[in-house]
Enzyme design. Structure first.
Site, PDB file in Angstrom:
ATOM      1  N   THR A  28       0.707  -1.174  -0.078  1.00  0.00           N
ATOM      2  CA  THR A  28       0.033  -0.178  -0.074  1.00  0.00           C
ATOM      3  C   THR A  28       0.989   1.399   0.024  1.00  0.00           C
ATOM      4  O   THR A  28       0.457   2.335  -0.437  1.00  0.00           O
ATOM      5  CB  THR A  28      -0.879  -0.016   1.246  1.00  0.00           C
ATOM      6  OG1 THR A  28      -0.304   0.130   2.689  1.00  0.00           O
ATOM      7  CG2 THR A  28      -1.854  -1.165   1.285  1.00  0.00           C
ATOM      8  N   LEU A  39      -2.851   4.917  -0.411  1.00  0.00           N
ATOM      9  CA  LEU A  39      -4.247   4.269  -0.417  1.00  0.00           C
ATOM     10  C   LEU A  39      -4.409   2.916   0.188  1.00  0.00           C
ATOM     11  O   LEU A  39      -4.420   2.044  -0.549  1.00  0.00           O
ATOM     12  CB  LEU A  39      -4.784   4.401  -1.933  1.00  0.00           C
ATOM     13  CG  LEU A  39      -5.324   5.798  -2.144  1.00  0.00           C
ATOM     14  CD1 LEU A  39      -4.477   6.981  -2.172  1.00  0.00           C
ATOM     15  CD2 LEU A  39      -5.988   5.477  -3.825  1.00  0.00           C
ATOM     16  N   HIS A  40      -4.340   2.886   1.492  1.00  0.00           N
ATOM     17  CA  HIS A  40      -4.171   1.541   2.192  1.00  0.00           C
ATOM     18  C   HIS A  40      -5.409   0.646   1.936  1.00  0.00           C
ATOM     19  O   HIS A  40      -5.174  -0.311   1.217  1.00  0.00           O
ATOM     20  CB  HIS A  40      -4.094   1.698   3.778  1.00  0.00           C
ATOM     21  CG  HIS A  40      -2.837   2.302   4.279  1.00  0.00           C
ATOM     22  ND1 HIS A  40      -1.520   2.116   3.934  1.00  0.00           N
ATOM     23  CD2 HIS A  40      -2.668   3.667   4.812  1.00  0.00           C
ATOM     24  CE1 HIS A  40      -0.733   2.635   4.409  1.00  0.00           C
ATOM     25  NE2 HIS A  40      -1.283   3.801   4.911  1.00  0.00           N
ATOM     26  N   ASP A  41      -6.771   1.158   2.379  1.00  0.00           N
ATOM     27  CA  ASP A  41      -7.746   0.296   2.162  1.00  0.00           C
ATOM     28  C   ASP A  41      -8.341   0.416   0.887  1.00  0.00           C
ATOM     29  O   ASP A  41      -8.858  -0.556   0.373  1.00  0.00           O
ATOM     30  CB  ASP A  41      -8.848   0.883   3.056  1.00  0.00           C
ATOM     31  CG  ASP A  41      -8.299   0.672   4.729  1.00  0.00           C
ATOM     32  OD1 ASP A  41      -7.502  -0.469   4.842  1.00  0.00           O
ATOM     33  OD2 ASP A  41      -8.740   1.357   5.537  1.00  0.00           O
TER      34      ASP A  41
END
Length: 309
Positions: free
Chosen positions: A196, A242-244
């Site tokens: 990520t 933009l992890h999730d």
């Protein structure tokens, strides 16, 4: 091909909110059976409220929201409001949600839905601590049969941690739940910080998003700008990761990601390395778990821009 069943378990959270906006924008791909919430980035009450806020903003009141666990299995709760703002949604401006959560508990919904689903049919996206998923698997062993795949935002290997030197927040927040899920034998794809952190905003990517006029795009830009500010001031890095949203992007376009079969063990005993993910490959025995190693970041932003338009 008909839309495939999907449940999103989350703890909104700035980047969770962007992930939800992306998922809500893909009705052709996802049959969203429900959003389950868990305490994590902020309290359980706030994560449920925030999921309802984003659902209302996206005009997707057809998707039910279920409130889940308000604390980890065994450890003391930890939150990340300093990264997400006091209410979990940064400085996003929003109206009160038009609909609240369902009365059924998220764990009961997960256990019941997955146990009754066609075998290996439901994808589960996990954007927060794994408490709800672990509890559902413990509540009804038959729930495992309905799982097609579990795609998790969690863990760290070469990147190191973002809550301690060796632990990523979602795993650190409930390491015992993570250990249960990673040892379940279910098909799992883990998108840790190694992946990520490759997907970050930059001026060109944000300019394309900010040129869009939809309410979902405007909200995503406001959330990502807040994320950029936090990343700059607290982590001293440029660009919001933009992890999730990467989890939803993987479910929409897995070809944008490179993964490798791995064994993932979670440290639960040591207070010094709590939540550390020991990611090992190559393997001597086959594994149903994969670890994401590389991401086509421009492809993820192209996908986000197309969908939010």
């Amino acid at each position: 091909m008909p839309p495939r069943p999907l449940i999103i378990d989350c703890d909104p959270g700035v980047d969770d909110a962007v992930a939800l906006l992306l998922a809500f924008s893909a009705p052709d791909t996802f049959d969203l059976r429900g959003i389950t919430t868990v305490a994590g980035n902020v309290s359980g009450a706030l994560t449920a409220h925030n999921a309802c806020v984003i659902r209302s903003l996206a005009a997707r009141e057809d998707v039910p929201v279920f409130v889940g666990a308000n604390r980890p299995l065994l450890v003391a709760p930890v939150e990340a409001g300093h990264f997400h703002g006091a209410n979990g949604l940064g400085d996003l401006t929003f109206a009160a949600p038009t609909k609240g959560p369902e009365s059924t508990h998220a764990v009961a919904f997960l256990a019941d839905t997955l146990s009754k689903a066609a075998p290996h049919s439901v994808s589960v996206a996990v954007l927060g601590p794994l408490t709800n998923i672990a509890l559902a698997l413990r509540a009804n062993a038959a729930a495992a049969q309905g799982v097609r795949e579990i795609v998790i935002m969690g863990g760290a290997r070469s990147e190191g941690g973002n809550i301690t030197a060796s632990a990523e927040f979602n795993i650190y927040a409930d390491p015992h739940a993570a250990a249960i899920v990673f040892s379940s034998g279910l098909p799992i794809v883990a998108l840790g910080l190694d992946a990520t952190h490759q997907v970050r905003t930059n001026p060109a990517r944000m300019a394309r998003l900010e040129a869009l006029s939809s309410a979902r795009a405007r909200a995503a830009c406001q959330l990502l700008r807040f994320g950029e500010h936090v990343e700059r001031t607290l982590a001293h890095r440029e660009g919001a990761p933009l992890h999730d949203p990467a989890v939803i992007a993987y479910l929409l376009a897995p070809e944008l990601f490179e993964t490798q079969a791995a064994r993932i063990d979670v440290e639960t005993d040591s207070p010094l390395t709590r939540g550390h993910t020991a990611v090992e490959f190559p393997l001597e025995t086959p594994s149903a778990t994969c670890w994401a190693t590389r991401v086509h970041a421009d492809g993820v932003f192209d996908l986000l821009t197309r969908r939010l338009a």
